[in-house]
Design an enzyme around this catalytic site. Structure first.
Site: not given
Ligand code: MN
Length: 252
Positions: A82, A101, A103, A171
């Site tokens: 990603e 980024h 979760h 996500h």
């Molecule tokens: Mn991810």
């Protein structure tokens, strides 16, 4: 003695510390990542190889162009699938020098319920009043939800717009900062805000007094670097990393 790379070295050390902090502060588990824009080349960034942030060291860091192509020999190191999130945000946001980024667990419900996440605690103002939600299904249909192409990265970056954070439906989220310490600070406190907001909803339903836009603005404007520095010192020590002041470009 001339040490032309000392600033960059310090920034890369700082990126290692950022990874360890995110692992230590409940933002990242085995997954999630943080990058910095290259301090000397705005069209490049540094991101770890695919590994849990808690475990990352200097040798894991890889330099990429904004399309996500590695600019060095990978030596068997696998990049994050990603990584396109990072390059796309740097393309769309020249003001941004670091991207997280993750979760983190308490943020997820706000991406799937229609209940907006809003700043509830003064420490959490850096998330901004308006946190947009990106749903990969809108444009890309049924996928495994991972941002695996630049096309998806651009779509996410457009949803983020000029904001400081965006949720990713089912996500996680993306949190951005003018500096690495600011993006880490905002990511930690986005998770804190989410946890407190869920508790407030349990206690008071929708009868919650959130921070006003004016308060958020005032908190952001009056926050000194000492606030972020104080957190950084605490968190880096807890993450077993030596505390270092934010690197400055002052050595000649
Ligand atoms: Mn991810």
């Amino acid at each position: 003695m001339s040490r032309p790379n000392s600033y960059l070295d310090a920034k890369l050390d700082e990126l290692v510390t950022a990874n360890r902090i995110l692992g230590n502060q409940r933002v990242c588990d085995s997954f999630g990542h943080v990058s910095i824009r290259h301090p000397d080349h705005e069209d490049r960034y540094f991101l770890s190889r695919s590994r849990a942030p808690d475990l990352i060291d200097r040798d894991d860091l890889i330099e990429f162009d904004l399309e996500g192509n590695p600019l060095e020999d990978l030596r068997g190191r696998a990049p994050y699938a990603e990584r396109f999130i990072h390059g796309a945000v740097y393309m769309h946001r020249p003001d941004i020098h670091s991207v997280v980024h993750n979760h983190s667990m308490n943020v997820i419900p706000f991406g799937v319920t229609g209940t907006p996440i809003r700043p509830i605690l003064h420490m959490c103002a850096s998330m901004g009043c308006d946190v947009p939600i990106w749903d990969s299904r809108d444009r890309f249909g049924d996928t495994n939800l991972l941002v695996r192409t630049m096309d998806m990265g651009h779509d996410l970056a457009k949803a983020l717009g000029d904001k400081r954070a965006a949720l990713m439906r089912g996500h996680g989220c993306v949190v951005v900062g003018e500096s690495l310490r600011l993006s880490v600070f905002s990511a930690v406190y986005l998770e804190v805000n989410a946890e407190i907001q869920i508790k407030a909803h349990q206690l008071g339903g929708d009868n919650i007094t959130f921070l006003s836009e004016g308060e958020v603005q005032s908190i952001i404007e009056t926050r000194t670097s000492f606030t972020v520095e104080r957190a950084w010192e605490h968190w880096s020590t807890k993450a077993n990393r030596p505390y270092a002041m934010e690197p400055q470009r002052s050595e000649f």
